[in-house]
Structures are given as C-alpha cells and as structure tokens.
Design an enzyme around this catalytic site. Sequence first.
Site, PDB file in Angstrom:
ATOM      1  CG  HIS A 237     -21.966   7.100  16.180  1.00 16.59           C
ATOM      2  ND1 HIS A 237     -23.208   6.509  16.274  1.00 16.59           N
ATOM      3  CD2 HIS A 237     -22.115   8.361  16.674  1.00 16.59           C
ATOM      4  CE1 HIS A 237     -24.067   7.354  16.820  1.00 16.59           C
ATOM      5  NE2 HIS A 237     -23.442   8.490  17.061  1.00 16.59           N
TER       6      HIS A 237
ATOM      7  CG  ASP B 287     -22.668   3.296  15.616  1.00 17.60           C
ATOM      8  OD1 ASP B 287     -21.962   3.678  16.564  1.00 17.60           O
ATOM      9  OD2 ASP B 287     -23.670   3.915  15.226  1.00 17.60           O
TER      10      ASP B 287
ATOM     11  CB  SER C 285     -26.538  10.099  16.697  1.00 19.62           C
ATOM     12  OG  SER C 285     -26.154   9.580  17.940  1.00 19.62           O
TER      13      SER C 285
END
Length: 350
Positions: free
Chosen positions: A314, A261, A187
């Site tokens: 995610h 995600d 991320s």
Amino acid sequence: MSSFLPSLQSLAKGAAATAAGLSTVGFSLLYYGQNYLIYPSAFPPGSRTEVPTPDQFGLSYEKLELVAQDGVKLHCYLLQQTKDLPQPETVAVLGAEGMDDNEFAASRPTVIMFHGNGGNLGHRIPLARIFYLKMRCNVLMMCYRGYGLSEGSPCEKGIKMDSQAGLDYVTSHPALSTTPVILYGQSIGGAVSIDLASRNPLAVRALILENTFLSLPRLVPTALPVLGPFAFLCHQKWDSAAKLPLVPRRVPLLMLSGVLDEVVPREHMLGLWELVRRREGADEASPTKGEPAGACPAPEGSLSRYVEFGNGTHNDTCVQPGYWASIAEFIQAIEQEDARKAGEGQAPHL
C-alpha cells in the site's frame, strides 16, 4: 439440578448483555468514531505540527492559504514552473525558446496532488519533486482540512469542498488556467480525485490513481475485519464505483496497483478498471486474481491504462521499478494527443 438452572440463566443473561454491549460499542465506534479511524491526521506523531516545506528539498515554491466554500483555511503549496531550473536533474523541454516564465508555466500540465489518509502534504514533497523536475509539470500540493497546518476537521463533505477549492484556484490562475489539469490521488486521494472529476468533467484532463478503492463501506470488512458486520453504518462513503462512470470518456485514467497491497485489496483496483473499460467499450474481461496484468491498456484509441506492480504494497508502490516511467509515458501521451488536436484545429482538452 434445579439450583444449577439459575446459574445457567444468569450466565445466558450475562452473555446476552455482553453481546449487546459489544454490539453497542461496535455500532458506536464505527458510527461516531469512524472519522478518527478513516482520517488519522495526527499519524505519524507530529503530522499536525511538523510540516516539511519544498525548500528543504531544494525547490522554490509559493505557500498558499486556500479557503474552502465553508470558510476553512487550507495550507497548500504551489510549485509553478519556470523556464530555467537550477537542479542538475531537471529535464529540458523542447520548444521553450523565446518564452518567459509565465508563458512556459502556461504551456506545461498542472498536477493537483491529493494525498492518502495519513501524514501531511510535506511528506509527499519527494513525489512532487519528480513531477516538477522530471516531467516539468506545475504542481499544486493540497492539504485537507484537519491535516498538517490546515484548519478544521476532516470529513467527506469537507474534503470535497477542499478539493474544489484547489481546482478553482488553478482554473482562475493567470498562468495555469489554460493548462491541462491532471489529478494525482493516492489511496483515499484517489477517491477525492474521482469525485472531483465527476463534478468538474470539463475542467479535468486526466486522472492518475494509485491503490484506491471502490467505496469505503466495501473496504471496511477487509481493512477493519472486526467492524465488518457494521459496515452498513459507514457514513463516509467515498463511493468511487458510483462516481467513476460520471467521468467522461475524454478523461483518460492511469491506474497504478500494488499487487501486495495489504490495506486495499487488488480486487478494488480491478473493479474500478473494469468500470473504465466498460465506459470505453471494452469486451474482454479484466485480469483476474492470480493473473498479473502488468501493463493493460484500454480499447484501441484510448489513453487509459492499468499497470500492476507485483511487489508493491500500500505504501511503497510509488517506489517500485517502472512506476514513474508509467506516469511519464502517460503524461507524454496526453501532451502528444493535445498537440495533435491543436494542429488539427480542435480544442485540445475536448
């Protein structure tokens, strides 16, 4: 009728005042409060005080206190390889006979881990354990300022200094300074990795990026739709789209994307992958939405690779089938290329 007009005027004025007030709140929230939104270092609760340690997972480690350029102290972990590890799942490395522990550590890649925007480095120890035991990498686990037990408050400028402190530590370490350095970022950690590699093109061997974004201003409309109209106020840029082309072609990238995600849309990873392909002279277009890429290599001769996981979100892409196999194959390919270059008398990292 005339008596009704003042009421309409009052209502209009009230609505205008409300709109202005909401706009002011939106502006203030995004501009002055964005660091709290972008870097929720206290989430989940206890993350600033309760930091797991590698020995809780059966790993020997060194607790490091790295100091950034501005004097902020960072709480980090180093898992340096030794030739013989007691864990039964440890993978053996051929050619280690006759080496002492420092020589063995110097012969293995070093992974610097940059975590996402929540939690602390201790929450990523299970990932470090795989790098350490299964791939026999040295692992430096970074903890940004304002996270875990590190000092300071998180911000883009500060975290850039934090990442540089980690790389400088590795490149000056007596055993690790000659190892190929691989940056692993999840991320926002992917943005940290891209930025660090763009500023240190000769010190970084490869990048592994998971579910990262083109830039934060381009992410705001989907991650925080209510603040979308104010995205132009986002002063925490992390502009990976601008930085990635500065990473030289000799630095391959492995991009790992969770198709489901819900935080970083798939288009961001595909956009970054397209930049990689352009850097490496590709002609064909990248996969488009609705057409899963699976495993998509870069042009012939490149080690870069884009891999999608159809059920990955995610936060769980790293547990999807094939995730760690893709990383292991990527690292092995780097080692093989470096060994080939060394055999030909070339500097393996150039």
